[in-house]
Design an enzyme around this catalytic site. Structure first.
Site, short mmCIF file in Angstrom:
data_model
loop_
_atom_site.label_atom_id
_atom_site.label_comp_id
_atom_site.label_asym_id
_atom_site.label_seq_id
_atom_site.Cartn_x
_atom_site.Cartn_y
_atom_site.Cartn_z
N ALA A 217 0.82 -1.21 0.00
CA ALA A 217 0.00 0.00 0.00
C ALA A 217 0.85 1.26 0.00
O ALA A 217 2.06 1.22 0.18
CB ALA A 217 -0.91 0.00 1.22
N CYS B 9 -38.84 9.88 4.85
CA CYS B 9 -38.96 11.29 5.22
C CYS B 9 -40.26 11.55 5.99
O CYS B 9 -41.27 10.86 5.78
CB CYS B 9 -38.92 12.17 3.98
SG CYS B 9 -37.33 12.19 3.13
N CYS C 181 -44.33 3.49 4.18
CA CYS C 181 -43.43 2.55 4.84
C CYS C 181 -44.18 1.32 5.35
O CYS C 181 -45.41 1.29 5.40
CB CYS C 181 -42.74 3.23 6.03
SG CYS C 181 -41.62 4.56 5.60
N ALA C 182 -43.43 0.32 5.74
CA ALA C 182 -43.98 -0.83 6.46
C ALA C 182 -44.49 -0.36 7.83
O ALA C 182 -44.18 0.75 8.27
CB ALA C 182 -42.91 -1.90 6.61
N GLY D 282 -23.69 -1.42 1.17
CA GLY D 282 -24.90 -2.20 1.27
C GLY D 282 -26.17 -1.42 1.52
O GLY D 282 -27.24 -2.02 1.69
N ALA D 283 -26.09 -0.08 1.56
CA ALA D 283 -27.29 0.72 1.83
C ALA D 283 -28.14 0.83 0.56
O ALA D 283 -27.66 1.25 -0.49
CB ALA D 283 -26.90 2.11 2.32
N HIS E 286 -30.32 5.66 8.13
CA HIS E 286 -31.04 4.64 8.89
C HIS E 286 -30.09 3.52 9.28
O HIS E 286 -28.98 3.42 8.74
CB HIS E 286 -32.19 4.06 8.05
CG HIS E 286 -31.73 3.22 6.89
ND1 HIS E 286 -31.22 3.76 5.73
CD2 HIS E 286 -31.70 1.87 6.73
CE1 HIS E 286 -30.90 2.78 4.89
NE2 HIS E 286 -31.18 1.62 5.48
N GLU F 7 -9.35 -14.06 1.07
CA GLU F 7 -10.10 -13.82 2.31
C GLU F 7 -11.30 -14.76 2.40
O GLU F 7 -11.58 -15.32 3.47
CB GLU F 7 -10.56 -12.37 2.38
CG GLU F 7 -9.44 -11.37 2.61
CD GLU F 7 -8.71 -10.96 1.34
OE1 GLU F 7 -7.78 -10.15 1.42
OE2 GLU F 7 -9.08 -11.46 0.24
#
Length: 338
Positions: A29, A52, A59-60, A163-164, A170, A310
């Site tokens: 690196a 929002c 929403c659920a 992963g959002a 949230h 990995e």
């Protein structure tokens, strides 16, 4: 030179918390201070979404909000619209399954951290972040009444590459009818250390060269065998097995230190996508287990990928020596308004 210690040679370190080896290869690196995210999280556009305020109907179902029954809410805890596990399945037996298949019963919730789309977690005040932590603890305490739930994982994905799927700030909570393998490995390693030394391995990890900062009840550091470059842990100074026992005063203190770590990470690493996970103990543990289990928060900026080595070995390659990463983060100046 990749390491400020002047030693570019690779090194293996044993992670005594997860009982695994990590390879440190600084020669692969650039200098630690030059590390930047290649795909920074884009600032939230000033748009609206189902998370929002005013769009609750999209929403659920809601579980609770803060303040309760207030249209001007600050935090909402809702069911996940696309849950990994289903709360609508029959509650399984509290006994271990006889086979290798178990119905996917569990709870998958979303914690909307702010009503405003453009506000990130790090923009909130320590008190406001503390309220988010208290919302986590309240929901976990509700779930503890279900004997079939063994473990609750609280986590946050920030940025699409972390992963959002929604840019509105949230976090998520996934309540499982099993104890995940990595949790079992962590608890087993902690027990081995306690059996050999009579001490909690988390209580003993504080080291000056690895420290970043501290508060009244918590300290932050780069772990001795960090799996990822610029990985950060926030650890209670006091021995505590369960995160959901956090009280309001400590939650605000933790909120201040988390905010500082997120700001330092953003400034130094070019606002990287990141994940944070709260590593706690299973909900139903014996008194003897409480002596060696200790919760903490792990923050992982997404700076490098995980590849075949990995995945194949479970052994990570980190190009940044932890002491070097800690020094860089210690020296990041966060403006008072940040």
């Amino acid at each position: 030179m990749a390491s400020s210690s002047g030693n570019p040679n690779p090194q293996l370190r044993k992670d005594t918390v997860w009982n695994r080896w990590v390879i440190f290869s600084p020669a692969r690196a650039k200098r630690p201070s030059d590390f930047k995210s290649k795909s920074p999280s884009d600032p939230n556009p000033n748009t609206i979404c189902p998370f929002c305020i005013g769009h609750e109907h999209e929403c659920a179902p809601e579980i609770f909000r803060v303040p309760p029954e207030d249209p001007n809410w600050r935090i909402r805890v809702i069911q996940n619209l696309y849950p990994a596990l289903s709360r609508n399945l029959p509650d399984p037996s509290t006994h271990a399954p006889a086979g290798s298949v178990l119905d996917g019963f569990g709870f998958h919730d979303v914690v909307i951290e702010t009503p405003v789309h453009s506000v990130q977690l790090s923009d909130l005040s320590p008190e406001e972040i503390g309220h988010v932590f208290v919302a986590y603890t309240k929901r976990i305490q509700q779930i503890t009444t279900r004997d079939s739930i063994k473990y609750v994982q609280v986590f946050k994905n920030h940025g699409a590459s972390a992963g959002a799927s929604m840019s509105h700030s949230h976090s998520q909570m996934l309540a499982l009818p099993i104890i995940p393998p990595s949790v079992s490995a962590r608890l087993g390693s902690m027990k081995d250390h306690f059996d050999q030394t009579g001490k909690c391995c988390i209580c003993e990890i504080q080291c000056e060269d690895l420290l970043i900062d501290s508060s009244t009840y918590f300290f932050s550091l780069v772990p001795f065998a960090a799996s990822f470059p610029f990985e950060i842990w926030i650890v209670p100074r006091y021995h505590s097995a369960h995160f959901h026992e956090l009280d309001a005063e400590k939650a605000v203190d933790l909120g201040g230190l988390l905010k500082l770590m997120l700001r330092k990470m953003s400034l130094q690493l070019n606002n990287p996508p990141f994940n944070f996970m709260i590593h706690t103990s299973p909900l139903h543990v014996s008194g003897s287990e409480l002596a060696y289990t200790h919760w903490f928060i792990q923050i992982v900026p997404q700076l490098i990928g995980i590849a075949g080595f990995e995945i194949g070995t479970g052994c990570y390659i980190n190009p940044v020596i932890p002491e070097d990463a800690a020094k860089v983060l210690r020296e990041v100046h966060v403006p008072e308004s940040g």
